[in-house]
Design a protein around this motif. Structure first.
Motif, PDB file in Angstrom:
ATOM      1  N   ALA A 195       0.465  -1.765   0.110  1.00 12.15           N
ATOM      2  CA  ALA A 195      -0.108  -0.301   0.155  1.00 12.15           C
ATOM      3  C   ALA A 195       1.254   1.129   0.179  1.00 12.15           C
ATOM      4  O   ALA A 195       0.204   2.368  -0.178  1.00 12.15           O
ATOM      5  CB  ALA A 195      -0.595  -0.230   1.224  1.00 12.15           C
ATOM      6  N   VAL A 196       2.015   0.870   0.806  1.00 18.38           N
ATOM      7  CA  VAL A 196       3.086   2.191   0.480  1.00 18.38           C
ATOM      8  C   VAL A 196       4.045   2.722   0.494  1.00 18.38           C
ATOM      9  O   VAL A 196       5.066   3.085   1.300  1.00 18.38           O
ATOM     10  CB  VAL A 196       2.397   2.894   2.065  1.00 18.38           C
ATOM     11  N   LEU A 197       4.664   1.784  -0.865  1.00 21.91           N
ATOM     12  CA  LEU A 197       5.749   2.196  -1.613  1.00 21.91           C
ATOM     13  C   LEU A 197       6.704   2.934  -1.730  1.00 21.91           C
ATOM     14  O   LEU A 197       7.847   3.263  -1.530  1.00 21.91           O
ATOM     15  CB  LEU A 197       5.509   0.782  -2.454  1.00 21.91           C
ATOM     16  N   ASP A 198       5.738   4.592  -2.101  1.00 24.69           N
ATOM     17  CA  ASP A 198       6.108   5.635  -2.102  1.00 24.69           C
ATOM     18  C   ASP A 198       6.464   6.065   0.144  1.00 24.69           C
ATOM     19  O   ASP A 198       6.734   7.774   0.062  1.00 24.69           O
ATOM     20  CB  ASP A 198       5.143   6.539  -2.357  1.00 24.69           C
ATOM     21  N   HIS A 199       6.415   5.467   0.431  1.00 26.10           N
ATOM     22  CA  HIS A 199       6.269   6.466   2.271  1.00 26.10           C
ATOM     23  C   HIS A 199       7.315   5.243   2.714  1.00 26.10           C
ATOM     24  O   HIS A 199       6.878   4.571   3.964  1.00 26.10           O
ATOM     25  CB  HIS A 199       5.087   5.978   3.016  1.00 26.10           C
ATOM     26  N   PRO A 200       8.887   4.813   2.555  1.00 28.68           N
ATOM     27  CA  PRO A 200       9.594   4.315   3.161  1.00 28.68           C
ATOM     28  C   PRO A 200      10.314   4.679   4.786  1.00 28.68           C
ATOM     29  O   PRO A 200      10.271   3.128   5.140  1.00 28.68           O
ATOM     30  CB  PRO A 200      10.933   3.876   1.933  1.00 28.68           C
ATOM     31  N   GLU A 201       9.665   5.317   4.489  1.00 27.17           N
ATOM     32  CA  GLU A 201       9.743   5.779   6.894  1.00 27.17           C
ATOM     33  C   GLU A 201       8.542   4.879   7.251  1.00 27.17           C
ATOM     34  O   GLU A 201       9.186   4.310   8.603  1.00 27.17           O
ATOM     35  CB  GLU A 201       9.682   7.468   6.638  1.00 27.17           C
ATOM     36  N   ILE A 202       8.124   4.182   6.902  1.00 26.25           N
ATOM     37  CA  ILE A 202       7.631   3.164   6.835  1.00 26.25           C
ATOM     38  C   ILE A 202       8.282   1.673   8.242  1.00 26.25           C
ATOM     39  O   ILE A 202       8.052   1.003   8.866  1.00 26.25           O
ATOM     40  CB  ILE A 202       6.347   2.630   6.441  1.00 26.25           C
ATOM     41  N   LEU A 203       9.333   1.745   7.649  1.00 30.78           N
ATOM     42  CA  LEU A 203      10.827   0.633   7.809  1.00 30.78           C
ATOM     43  C   LEU A 203      11.338   1.072   8.896  1.00 30.78           C
ATOM     44  O   LEU A 203      11.938  -0.027   9.137  1.00 30.78           O
ATOM     45  CB  LEU A 203      11.138   0.427   6.667  1.00 30.78           C
ATOM     46  N   LEU A 204      10.884   2.573   9.582  1.00 29.91           N
ATOM     47  CA  LEU A 204      11.576   2.294  10.369  1.00 29.91           C
ATOM     48  C   LEU A 204      12.850   3.120  10.351  1.00 29.91           C
ATOM     49  O   LEU A 204      14.144   2.799  11.150  1.00 29.91           O
ATOM     50  CB  LEU A 204      11.192   1.582  12.224  1.00 29.91           C
ATOM     51  N   ARG A 205      13.333   4.100   9.317  1.00 32.97           N
ATOM     52  CA  ARG A 205      15.154   4.063   9.128  1.00 32.97           C
ATOM     53  C   ARG A 205      15.887   3.401   7.953  1.00 32.97           C
ATOM     54  O   ARG A 205      16.720   3.563   8.141  1.00 32.97           O
ATOM     55  CB  ARG A 205      15.389   4.113  10.032  1.00 32.97           C
ATOM     56  N   ARG A 206      15.148   1.406   7.973  1.00 38.74           N
ATOM     57  CA  ARG A 206      15.940   0.426   7.756  1.00 38.74           C
ATOM     58  C   ARG A 206      15.667   1.127   6.459  1.00 38.74           C
ATOM     59  O   ARG A 206      15.335  -0.732   6.018  1.00 38.74           O
ATOM     60  CB  ARG A 206      15.766  -0.613   8.148  1.00 38.74           C
ATOM     61  N   THR A 207      16.157   1.497   5.741  1.00 38.23           N
ATOM     62  CA  THR A 207      15.695   1.265   4.390  1.00 38.23           C
ATOM     63  C   THR A 207      16.473   0.375   3.326  1.00 38.23           C
ATOM     64  O   THR A 207      16.160   0.029   2.318  1.00 38.23           O
ATOM     65  CB  THR A 207      16.115   2.877   4.046  1.00 38.23           C
ATOM     66  N   GLU A 208      17.381  -0.097   4.207  1.00 39.18           N
ATOM     67  CA  GLU A 208      18.541  -1.178   3.680  1.00 39.18           C
ATOM     68  C   GLU A 208      17.167  -2.474   3.285  1.00 39.18           C
ATOM     69  O   GLU A 208      18.461  -3.266   2.919  1.00 39.18           O
ATOM     70  CB  GLU A 208      19.768  -1.892   4.782  1.00 39.18           C
TER      71      GLU A 208
END
Length: 240
Positions: A81-94
């Motif tokens: 649903a929110v691949l344009d909101h990667p901040e949902i990964l809690l800064r673990r963008t890796e």
């Protein structure tokens, strides 16, 4: 608070590295979701002509104990649903690379779809792809929620059964309000209630009263879950 969510989202999009690789995976997995959405010939248990995307979503939300990727609601919500909101990964963008790879593997192995690895046209920017993805997912979720929750005459007996359905609702509301996406889904066992919290700390509770699933906020009863499904986007089946 919605502005805060948006600003944080833009910040994390800037630090994703490499961005080209990210967009490549967005294109590939969105094509995979489109192919899954168009697949209507699965046989699952006693159900024939099942839809591929519905099955994919259900396997994700049902896996609350076993798969480290799908145990985390944020991971599922990001992918669907929110691949344009990667901040949902809690800064673990890796972790985004692993998440996309897991989705590709599941589309191929669970649905038997041969992923082409193509790109959409160059005009398909991240926002366009995210909106397309949300339309496919939201339409499938309407069908899943009606079948599993609104169409069921059986009461849910335990948290293990209720939690996956609460996760479905969380994803659905994220497709409707992606800037205020849901980032947490919990279950209140005594009241048999789904508790979903958005990134701007708006809390909703969904529980079954008599035979009707109802949605509550801090101001009280908002409406029935069926109302949100009826009036949510998209109103007709996507035909991208």
């Amino acid at each position: 608070m919605k502005l805060f969510c948006l600003l944080i989202s833009l910040f994390f999009m800037e630090v994703l590295a490499p961005y080209d690789r990210y967009m490549e995976l967005v294109h590939i997995t969105t094509i995979g979701i489109k192919l899954a959405y168009e697949k209507n010939d699965l046989t699952i248990g006693g159900r024939s002509e099942a839809n591929g995307l519905e099955y994919l979503i259900e396997t994700m939300v049902d896996n609350v104990n076993n798969d480290l990727t799908y145990q985390n609601f944020r991971h599922i919500n990001f992918l669907t649903a929110v691949l344009d909101h990667p901040e949902i990964l809690l800064r673990r963008t890796e972790v985004y690379d692993d998440l996309f790879d897991k989705m590709i593997q599941d589309i191929e192995s669970k649905l038997g779809i041969d992923m082409p690895g193509d790109y959409f046209g160059v005009e398909k920017k991240l926002e366009n792809l995210a909106n397309m993805r949300r339309d496919f997912v939201a339409w499938s979720l309407k069908s899943i929620i009606r079948r599993r929750m609104l169409g069921s005459v059986l009461d849910i007996e335990d948290d293990a059964s209720l939690l996956p359905n609460c996760r479905l609702i969380g994803i659905y509301f994220s497709t409707q309000q992606p800037r205020s996406y849901i980032n947490e889904v919990n279950v209140d066992s005594p009241s048999r209630t789904c508790i979903i919290t958005s990134c701007d700390n708006h809390l909703m509770k969904i529980r079954k009263i008599d035979a009707t699933w109802s949605v509550f906020s801090s101001n009280g009863l908002h409406n029935t879950l069926e109302y949100y499904l009826q009036h949510g986007r998209p109103q007709t089946a996507p035909t991208y």
